[in-house]
Design an enzyme around this catalytic site. Sequence first.
Site, PDB file in Angstrom:
ATOM      1  N   ALA A 273       0.827  -1.213   0.000  1.00  0.00           N
ATOM      2  CA  ALA A 273       0.000   0.000   0.000  1.00  0.00           C
ATOM      3  C   ALA A 273       0.856   1.255   0.000  1.00  0.00           C
ATOM      4  O   ALA A 273       0.596   2.196  -0.765  1.00  0.00           O
ATOM      5  CB  ALA A 273      -0.930  -0.006   1.215  1.00  0.00           C
TER       6      ALA A 273
ATOM      7  N   SER B   9       8.449  -3.262  -1.039  1.00  0.00           N
ATOM      8  CA  SER B   9       7.725  -3.812  -2.192  1.00  0.00           C
ATOM      9  C   SER B   9       8.026  -5.283  -2.452  1.00  0.00           C
ATOM     10  O   SER B   9       8.534  -5.651  -3.495  1.00  0.00           O
ATOM     11  CB  SER B   9       8.038  -2.990  -3.453  1.00  0.00           C
TER      12      SER B   9
ATOM     13  N   GLU C 150      10.426   2.677   6.606  1.00  0.00           N
ATOM     14  CA  GLU C 150      10.078   1.264   6.699  1.00  0.00           C
ATOM     15  C   GLU C 150      10.931   0.624   7.791  1.00  0.00           C
ATOM     16  O   GLU C 150      12.154   0.696   7.748  1.00  0.00           O
ATOM     17  CB  GLU C 150      10.339   0.569   5.351  1.00  0.00           C
TER      18      GLU C 150
ATOM     19  N   ARG D 231     -26.692 -23.525 -12.603  1.00  0.00           N
ATOM     20  CA  ARG D 231     -27.949 -24.126 -13.048  1.00  0.00           C
ATOM     21  C   ARG D 231     -28.643 -24.866 -11.906  1.00  0.00           C
ATOM     22  O   ARG D 231     -29.852 -24.752 -11.712  1.00  0.00           O
ATOM     23  CB  ARG D 231     -27.669 -25.084 -14.206  1.00  0.00           C
TER      24      ARG D 231
ATOM     25  N   ARG E 214       4.033   9.746 -10.056  1.00  0.00           N
ATOM     26  CA  ARG E 214       3.691   9.780 -11.474  1.00  0.00           C
ATOM     27  C   ARG E 214       2.898  11.034 -11.837  1.00  0.00           C
ATOM     28  O   ARG E 214       2.921  11.478 -12.978  1.00  0.00           O
ATOM     29  CB  ARG E 214       2.889   8.530 -11.856  1.00  0.00           C
TER      30      ARG E 214
ATOM     31  N   VAL F  98       8.575   4.451  12.608  1.00  0.00           N
ATOM     32  CA  VAL F  98       7.820   5.605  13.087  1.00  0.00           C
ATOM     33  C   VAL F  98       7.155   5.206  14.397  1.00  0.00           C
ATOM     34  O   VAL F  98       6.361   4.264  14.453  1.00  0.00           O
ATOM     35  CB  VAL F  98       6.781   6.060  12.055  1.00  0.00           C
TER      36      VAL F  98
ATOM     37  N   TRP G  32     -20.120 -28.423 -20.203  1.00  0.00           N
ATOM     38  CA  TRP G  32     -20.759 -27.616 -19.170  1.00  0.00           C
ATOM     39  C   TRP G  32     -19.726 -27.353 -18.094  1.00  0.00           C
ATOM     40  O   TRP G  32     -19.364 -28.263 -17.348  1.00  0.00           O
ATOM     41  CB  TRP G  32     -21.973 -28.345 -18.562  1.00  0.00           C
TER      42      TRP G  32
ATOM     43  N   CYS H  34       2.886 -12.866   0.170  1.00  0.00           N
ATOM     44  CA  CYS H  34       2.201 -14.107  -0.182  1.00  0.00           C
ATOM     45  C   CYS H  34       3.182 -15.193  -0.628  1.00  0.00           C
ATOM     46  O   CYS H  34       2.838 -16.375  -0.627  1.00  0.00           O
ATOM     47  CB  CYS H  34       1.192 -13.848  -1.292  1.00  0.00           C
TER      48      CYS H  34
END
Length: 462
Positions: free
Chosen positions: A17, A46, A40, A450, A27, A88, A442, A50
């Site tokens: 984030a 970055s 950090e 269905r 940007r 921090v 299917w 996972c």
Amino acid sequence: MGVGSRERLVVVGGDAAGMSAASQARRRRDGGGLEIVVFERGNFTSYSACGIPYLVGGVVADPGRLIARDPDTFRSAFDIEVYLRHEVTGIDLGRRAVRVRDLDGGGQRWEGFDQLMVATGAVPARPSLPGADAAGIHGVQVLDDGLAIRRVLDGQRPRRAVVVGGGYIGLEMAEALVMRGLQVALVDAAPQPMTTLDEDMGALVADALRKVGVTLHLGERVTGFDTAAGRVRAVTTANRVLPAELVILGLGVRPNTALARSAGLAVGATGGIITDRRMRTEAAGVWAAGDCVQTRHLVSGAPVAIALGTHANKQGRVAGINLGGGYATFPGVVGTAVSKICGVEVARTGLTEAQAVRAGFDPLAVVVASTTRAGYYPGAAPIKTKIVAERRSGRLLGAQIVGEEGAAKRIDGLAIALWNGMTVEEMTGLDLAYAPPFSPVWDPVLIAARKAADLVERTPCR
């Protein structure tokens, strides 16, 4: 504060984030108009959290493969200054400054900001039990955690491990430890692992774990940890003592909001920071995104805190666009998640049957067994698809999939249908791709839709 006429953005947290927000802001605004500084407390920016279980299990050998961009890249390519190993420890909203501790060099200092991005992530849940702080007991949240566990496996060569908790991380770590040759036991207070699934689908995951040698102790609560000389040697439950040289906590995570709380930022019922759709907190010029915030579940309407890198990156991007002078919103989530555990793929989206009831719906559910490919095509494997729908309207409320290779990514189609508020009857007409190497004529999703539509039609209202 910013130098001269430059505005200063301080980012707390250098993973998904935080760095997405910083990159998007850059940007849209060059270094002459916006100074960006990131603090950090860990050793990396970055990276893919996972990927930690696969690093531990040896599927990924090089930790560097999990890192998307390092601080040097952010400095040279994006003019974003990153300070690693800088924590921090306080936010003073009146002073418009953060207190920063240099974890290696020592000492603290105050750093001013015009805009503040809080991306403190989540912390692993750690039980308040005797011995829980002993050496050898590891939470799994950041890359440093994964590297610490790998050092233990490589250096100390433990033979027995206990995983406490049967969520995604717990199960993926159990598989990783089996791959490393350890005897692995898993303890979970729930009757089935992976409580984000209904019990009937969780039972399929339990079977997969047993097949690869994981010993399951379900419906048992951990009561403490036996230690010797400050190091764990066993996990105790009400029923047994499980010897272990290594313990992994897979009890989930909670939003890391201690810093935000101490600064007076509003925290919601989930424990996450409250933001609006643009990722602004109630404090002027203070933004938040990622695992530390709460968001809205688009099916139940309830506030939720779901720690996933997909959400963190999207929320960070939204915050960064707004910080850079653009306009973007984050609408919420439907809770889509996927995992691979011991050769079995597991996926879910929306609400389980039990969650739908708790949210006030009157749900119906169907479970359909099929194959991932045409039955005659080599490699066709079993797949079970569960669909949860609202009784009267037939609105899709959620879905779960458990199967072998080729099963899990089918959840994406169900997530799209859920996102768009489709009924199961509408889903029966979806134009899904078909060829024998990829699906029966299917598709399992269509069969389940269905069957669910048929059930809605013939079930009387209550």
